[in-house]
Design an enzyme around this catalytic site. Structure first.
Site, PDB file in Angstrom:
ATOM      1  N   THR A  14       0.917  -1.149   0.062  1.00  0.00           N
ATOM      2  CA  THR A  14      -0.017  -0.029  -0.082  1.00  0.00           C
ATOM      3  C   THR A  14       0.804   1.360   0.106  1.00  0.00           C
ATOM      4  O   THR A  14       0.644   2.155  -0.773  1.00  0.00           O
ATOM      5  CB  THR A  14      -0.973  -0.060   1.122  1.00  0.00           C
ATOM      6  OG1 THR A  14      -1.998  -1.043   1.163  1.00  0.00           O
ATOM      7  CG2 THR A  14      -1.609   1.369   1.290  1.00  0.00           C
ATOM      8  N   HIS A  19       3.981 -10.254   3.182  1.00  0.00           N
ATOM      9  CA  HIS A  19       3.474 -11.215   3.781  1.00  0.00           C
ATOM     10  C   HIS A  19       2.535 -12.022   2.703  1.00  0.00           C
ATOM     11  O   HIS A  19       2.098 -12.988   3.063  1.00  0.00           O
ATOM     12  CB  HIS A  19       2.734 -10.635   4.685  1.00  0.00           C
ATOM     13  CG  HIS A  19       1.567  -9.821   4.205  1.00  0.00           C
ATOM     14  ND1 HIS A  19       0.068 -10.090   4.330  1.00  0.00           N
ATOM     15  CD2 HIS A  19       1.523  -8.548   3.805  1.00  0.00           C
ATOM     16  CE1 HIS A  19      -0.439  -9.215   3.834  1.00  0.00           C
ATOM     17  NE2 HIS A  19       0.175  -8.173   3.410  1.00  0.00           N
ATOM     18  N   CYS A  77     -23.836  -8.955   0.782  1.00  0.00           N
ATOM     19  CA  CYS A  77     -24.883  -9.509   1.297  1.00  0.00           C
ATOM     20  C   CYS A  77     -24.543 -10.751   2.144  1.00  0.00           C
ATOM     21  O   CYS A  77     -25.657 -11.287   2.789  1.00  0.00           O
ATOM     22  CB  CYS A  77     -25.939 -10.030   0.289  1.00  0.00           C
ATOM     23  SG  CYS A  77     -25.246 -11.335  -0.830  1.00  0.00           S
TER      24      CYS A  77
END
Length: 377
Positions: A72, A202, A328
């Site tokens: 990131t 990782h 959902c």
């Protein structure tokens, strides 16, 4: 039933050899690499040796590898640098990228007033190359194309050489989030003309909290973090020595066993698909994840025939760890932006689960999971 771990796209278990390397480093190589005494010099030498060894796996120079805390951070560093240092005023990406790219683009659009455009993807999540060409030809402004090589949710493989060629022909820079690639596929960056890519240890049985960014030679780097001027000024922060050495070891093991690991995992994925279809032909596979040739061998995104809001919870209770893929189901607050983009109305309402495999996944794990799914349907 013994615990079954099928969420390797989220994170992988750490190699025992990696733990040993890191433990030794924490005990015997604890110096600050910025210190000039012997303890610091030893740490600095280890970090630079790791950088050289990692670079060799991709056929690049050590100077092109910048250590970060994660994929990131590496994605953000590249995107920020393109805007603040390389005169990029437009980013072309897709709406099914990782949030490390999408959210960074949103921020840069607001803070730096850049243009963000989205290339079309089809119902399988495949990038429309003709649309990309059209977007690139529509403007002469300096552009960065950011498209991930393997989608972390549906496993689609990007036609990376084709995209790279299109970018080169249109004088665009090319960044690819390769977090799901590194440690699973070999990349020669002298033949795969990506300008920027990223890794996170990782994802290939290394430690969390460490990764790297690749900046092709010739691109200067403006840092996001300011302070000590580490990483040749590209990233201020004391280097995470033991984690970097762990990442180096994990990548070495991954590349040494890559071909045999691929055969093992690919066979398990094919077996899982076959067994699911035996339960019901109504099982579907999101994106190209059910196609061995067009998707990563580590990821299978399964769309179940019906809606089952408690499926994730039920699998967890049975000791089976997986990830959700739609809004959902239990365990998902916002649902999958990837599935929302590619699925039709009615398809998105059905429960989707991402199963992801590693070299440590066994046939017995697949059998146990299939048995539980049979009980639930």
């Amino acid at each position: 039933m013994n615990a079954i771990y099928l969420d390797n796209a989220a994170t992988t278990s750490v190699y025992p050899e990696v733990i040993e390397v890191m433990q030794t480093a924490m005990i015997e190589n604890f110096g600050n690499p910025s210190s000039t005494h012997q303890f610091g010099r030893k740490a600095k030498s280890s970090v630079e040796t790791a950088r050289k060894n990692i670079a060799k796996h991709f056929n690049v120079s050590a100077a092109e590898i910048i250590f970060t805390s994660s994929g990131t951070e590496a994605d953000n560093l590249i995107l920020y640098n393109a805007i603040l240092n390389l005169d990029v005023t437009r980013i072309i990406t897709s709406k099914i990228e990782h949030h490390a790219v999408l959210h960074a683009c949103d921020f840069l659009q607001t803070s730096e007033n850049i243009v963000v455009e989205y290339v079309n993807v089809d119902a399988f999540g495949t990038v429309d190359v003709l649309h990309l060409e059209k977007l690139l030809k529509a403007s002469k402004v300096k552009t960065l194309v950011s498209l991930m090589m393997i989608n972390n949710e549906i496993g689609n493989l990007l036609s990376v050489h084709e995209i790279a060629n299109v970018c080169k022909l249109n004088n665009a820079l090319f960044h690819s989030d390769t977090v799901q690639v590194i440690g699973h596929y070999k990349i020669d960056l002298q033949t795969t003309m990506i300008d920027f890519m990223v890794a996170s240890a990782h994802k290939f049985h290394g430690p969390k909290g460490v990764g790297f960014a690749f900046f092709r030679k010739g691109f200067g780097i403006v840092p996001m973090l300011h302070g000590g001027g580490q990483e040749k000024g590209a990233r201020s922060s004391t280097e995470n020595v033991h984690a970097i050495l762990g990442m180096e070891k994990a990548l070495e093991i991954a590349h040494n066993t890559l071909e045999e690991d691929k055969v093992h995992i690919e066979n398990l994925k094919f077996y899982f698909i076959t067994e699911l279809k035996k339960i019901s032909e109504d099982f579907q596979f999101n994106g190209h994840s059910g196609d061995i040739e067009k998707s990563s061998y580590t990821i299978l995104s399964v769309r179940f025939p019906t809606q089952n809001e408690m499926l994730l919870f039920s699998l967890d209770l049975a000791g089976i760890a997986v990830s959700g893929g739609s809004a959902c189901q239990s365990g998902s607050n916002k649902g999958s932006h990837v599935l929302s983009e590619i699925l039709k109305d009615g398809e998105e309402d059905k429960t989707s689960i991402r199963f992801s495999f590693s070299k440590f996944t066994k046939k017995e794990d697949i059998d146990g999971t299939i048995l539980k799914i049979k009980e639930l349907f």
